[in-house]
Motif scaffolding. Sequence first.
Motif, PDB file in Angstrom:
ATOM      1  N   ARG A   1      -4.935   6.256   4.922  1.00  0.00           N
ATOM      2  CA  ARG A   1      -3.605   6.263   4.310  1.00  0.00           C
ATOM      3  C   ARG A   1      -3.546   7.283   3.169  1.00  0.00           C
ATOM      4  O   ARG A   1      -2.565   8.006   3.019  1.00  0.00           O
ATOM      5  CB  ARG A   1      -3.270   4.863   3.811  1.00  0.00           C
ATOM      6  CG  ARG A   1      -1.832   4.691   3.343  1.00  0.00           C
ATOM      7  CD  ARG A   1      -1.517   3.225   3.171  1.00  0.00           C
ATOM      8  NE  ARG A   1      -1.513   2.539   4.456  1.00  0.00           N
ATOM      9  CZ  ARG A   1      -2.221   1.442   4.719  1.00  0.00           C
ATOM     10  NH1 ARG A   1      -2.986   0.918   3.787  1.00  0.00           N
ATOM     11  NH2 ARG A   1      -2.160   0.880   5.908  1.00  0.00           N
TER      12      ARG A   1
ATOM     13  N   THR B   1     -10.374  -2.306   6.825  1.00  0.00           N
ATOM     14  CA  THR B   1      -9.307  -2.214   5.832  1.00  0.00           C
ATOM     15  C   THR B   1      -9.576  -1.085   4.847  1.00  0.00           C
ATOM     16  O   THR B   1      -8.668  -0.340   4.459  1.00  0.00           O
ATOM     17  CB  THR B   1      -9.155  -3.544   5.082  1.00  0.00           C
ATOM     18  OG1 THR B   1      -8.894  -4.588   6.037  1.00  0.00           O
ATOM     19  CG2 THR B   1      -8.009  -3.495   4.082  1.00  0.00           C
TER      20      THR B   1
ATOM     21  N   TRP C   1      -3.092  -8.322  -0.909  1.00  0.00           N
ATOM     22  CA  TRP C   1      -2.419  -7.041  -0.677  1.00  0.00           C
ATOM     23  C   TRP C   1      -1.315  -7.165   0.362  1.00  0.00           C
ATOM     24  O   TRP C   1      -0.316  -6.460   0.276  1.00  0.00           O
ATOM     25  CB  TRP C   1      -3.446  -5.981  -0.260  1.00  0.00           C
ATOM     26  CG  TRP C   1      -4.354  -6.359   0.861  1.00  0.00           C
ATOM     27  CD1 TRP C   1      -4.170  -6.133   2.184  1.00  0.00           C
ATOM     28  CD2 TRP C   1      -5.615  -7.029   0.738  1.00  0.00           C
ATOM     29  NE1 TRP C   1      -5.231  -6.616   2.909  1.00  0.00           N
ATOM     30  CE2 TRP C   1      -6.135  -7.163   2.053  1.00  0.00           C
ATOM     31  CE3 TRP C   1      -6.355  -7.510  -0.336  1.00  0.00           C
ATOM     32  CZ2 TRP C   1      -7.379  -7.765   2.301  1.00  0.00           C
ATOM     33  CZ3 TRP C   1      -7.578  -8.110  -0.084  1.00  0.00           C
ATOM     34  CH2 TRP C   1      -8.075  -8.234   1.207  1.00  0.00           C
TER      35      TRP C   1
ATOM     36  N   SER D   1      -2.698  -1.389  -1.479  1.00  0.00           N
ATOM     37  CA  SER D   1      -4.105  -0.989  -1.461  1.00  0.00           C
ATOM     38  C   SER D   1      -4.752  -1.235  -2.816  1.00  0.00           C
ATOM     39  O   SER D   1      -5.918  -1.643  -2.903  1.00  0.00           O
ATOM     40  CB  SER D   1      -4.227   0.492  -1.081  1.00  0.00           C
ATOM     41  OG  SER D   1      -3.728   0.723   0.212  1.00  0.00           O
ATOM     42  N   TYR D   2      -3.998  -0.987  -3.875  1.00  0.00           N
ATOM     43  CA  TYR D   2      -4.501  -1.267  -5.224  1.00  0.00           C
ATOM     44  C   TYR D   2      -4.855  -2.740  -5.374  1.00  0.00           C
ATOM     45  O   TYR D   2      -5.898  -3.096  -5.944  1.00  0.00           O
ATOM     46  CB  TYR D   2      -3.447  -0.849  -6.248  1.00  0.00           C
ATOM     47  CG  TYR D   2      -3.722  -1.330  -7.650  1.00  0.00           C
ATOM     48  CD1 TYR D   2      -4.678  -0.698  -8.439  1.00  0.00           C
ATOM     49  CD2 TYR D   2      -3.030  -2.416  -8.179  1.00  0.00           C
ATOM     50  CE1 TYR D   2      -4.935  -1.142  -9.724  1.00  0.00           C
ATOM     51  CE2 TYR D   2      -3.282  -2.867  -9.464  1.00  0.00           C
ATOM     52  CZ  TYR D   2      -4.229  -2.233 -10.236  1.00  0.00           C
ATOM     53  OH  TYR D   2      -4.489  -2.671 -11.504  1.00  0.00           O
TER      54      TYR D   2
ATOM     55  N   THR E   1      -8.983   2.165   6.610  1.00  0.00           N
ATOM     56  CA  THR E   1      -7.537   2.336   6.741  1.00  0.00           C
ATOM     57  C   THR E   1      -6.935   2.860   5.439  1.00  0.00           C
ATOM     58  O   THR E   1      -6.043   3.714   5.444  1.00  0.00           O
ATOM     59  CB  THR E   1      -6.880   1.011   7.144  1.00  0.00           C
ATOM     60  OG1 THR E   1      -7.379   0.609   8.418  1.00  0.00           O
ATOM     61  CG2 THR E   1      -5.374   1.147   7.225  1.00  0.00           C
ATOM     62  N   THR E   2      -7.424   2.354   4.306  1.00  0.00           N
ATOM     63  CA  THR E   2      -6.960   2.846   3.005  1.00  0.00           C
ATOM     64  C   THR E   2      -7.276   4.331   2.846  1.00  0.00           C
ATOM     65  O   THR E   2      -6.449   5.109   2.361  1.00  0.00           O
ATOM     66  CB  THR E   2      -7.626   2.041   1.877  1.00  0.00           C
ATOM     67  OG1 THR E   2      -7.271   0.667   2.018  1.00  0.00           O
ATOM     68  CG2 THR E   2      -7.179   2.534   0.511  1.00  0.00           C
TER      69      THR E   2
END
Length: 608
Positions: A594, A587, A230, A259-260, A590-591
Amino acid sequence: MLDVLIITRNEEANLPHCLAALQGWTRKIFVVDSGSTDRTQEIAEEMGAEFVHHDWPGYAAQKNWALKNLDIVAPWTLIVDADEVITPALKAELMRVCDQDPEEIPESGFYLNRRLIFMDRPIRHCGYFPSWNLRLFKRGTAIYESREVHEHMLVDGEVGYLKPPMEHWDRRGLGYYVAKHNEYSTLEARALINDLQSDSSRIKASLFGNAVERRRWMKLRIYPWLPMPWVFRFLYMFILRLGFLDGFHGFRFCLFIASYEMFVKLKLLELQRNQPGVAIGILPDADHLVGDSTSVVEPDVAEVSAPSRIPETPGILAEPAPGDSASPVVSTGRGGVGLSVVILTLDEEINIRACIESLEGVEDIHVLDSGSSDRTCEMAREMGAKVSFHDFESFGSQRNWAIDNMPLENQWVLHLDADERMTPELLEEIRVLLAGDPEEAGFFVPSKLMFMKRWLKHAGGYPTYQVRLFHTGRLRFTDYGHGQREETDGEVGTLRQPYLHDAFSKGLDDWLAKHNRYSRQEAEQAIAEKAEGIRLRHLWSSDSVVRRRTMKRIAYRLPARASLRWWYIYLGQLGFLEGREARTYATLITTYERMTGIKIKWLESKRK
């Protein structure tokens, strides 16, 4: 002459725009639907399309079925998605091609260009424009490769390009966009596993082939070995493909696609645990990256009915494995706990048995279900729980409904979610507490976050508290964000012993789907609270919940808040002491942050 094929499911927001751009110049429009529950069929028929139902077999298989079975007779066939709109310039090009004698046109198919609209604005760089897709072809010359996602069309003959773009604009909102990419990431992980196991794809992976073959080669030969793909994807899109020229809007889009890529990587590791013979470059470490249960590969009945096993860790209950006769030798207050337990459920057959088994000694156990389609309710009844049904509106209203309507035998109630487990120590603490007839209205209960088969003491912010034990006559709930807050005139105490929360017990699919919903609710709450202002004195409150909510209000106003959250978890909360598990957890959170931040901006723009 031109026939058009559109594949749909719940496309009432997009379909009118798609069909309006096709009316008056095409011979026939076929809408092949796989079970829409909205107005898709009504809209299609009102606008003159032929509506056909066919159960969903997969993206490529659905299109191939339609090409084989529908009455497509025009010389040319066009395939569009319901969230795509043919622009006037592209319409003119398509009519120019279709008005000619097909025998005089050397090409058997044409690539069409797409311009993506993200959050109501076009993406002109980031490697997403131009975006070429083979969509127009002579009747009978094309078929899709057998692939679960990102399938490519195979055309017998030469191909050309039509430059004017169509618009790719999903009007169903960011929540659906996230849900769609959650599904895509699962399918892409499966497709990569299949490609690694066999060479069944008709499109070969080659460094020296065309653009599709080169991209497929990168996916199979390079991608599985990248430690953090990513990060590479973000740098590639934002810098090498000039995403920075799309401004902050392009920055958000690059972060979303990065993120995907993270979702795909983690789901690849989930699948690797279920298919250990598949080598994707990181087999020795895969055991550290996911838990035992996933929602990507469904367990069979025997697996579901067995209690999940939590590895022995200091201070954490280890449940007996199937067939073990020994139970933890800790007093559970059997027969002495004047306690009712309510478990909220929706499709929790993976979790419900272990949750109920952790309540040994509690006789009045209730399951409040909101429409499970699996064996959750059946399994709960088999274990002696009483099952009630109520449509889910919010956590606060669901808990209040339980207070008001369920046949609870006791005034003291403990609320659990199905992915949570009691410990004998907590049951013993509650038994002793209730024996003294406490005056408090309720009690905060700490929880231990289980992630990657271990307790995240630091990264999980232990202890975090929620009011889970309360007197039904002294406390109510109100909605707050995606959760709830408590309303009471009485005192609220705090218990010492924690329960266990395995938030990833159903796999990444489920976690991402839940947090997609949660992020919308958090965004709504954040917008509402912006108008209320911040009371800085609450940062020094003796109530940890008040402090945390005040910090959240401040965080919503910070730039780069999602990245700051990662550093806060990893450094501020000493998550680095817990290694790779903490990094991965940070992480994922965080996603989530976001997603919430993007939805705040999107909702605010809609309300201007």
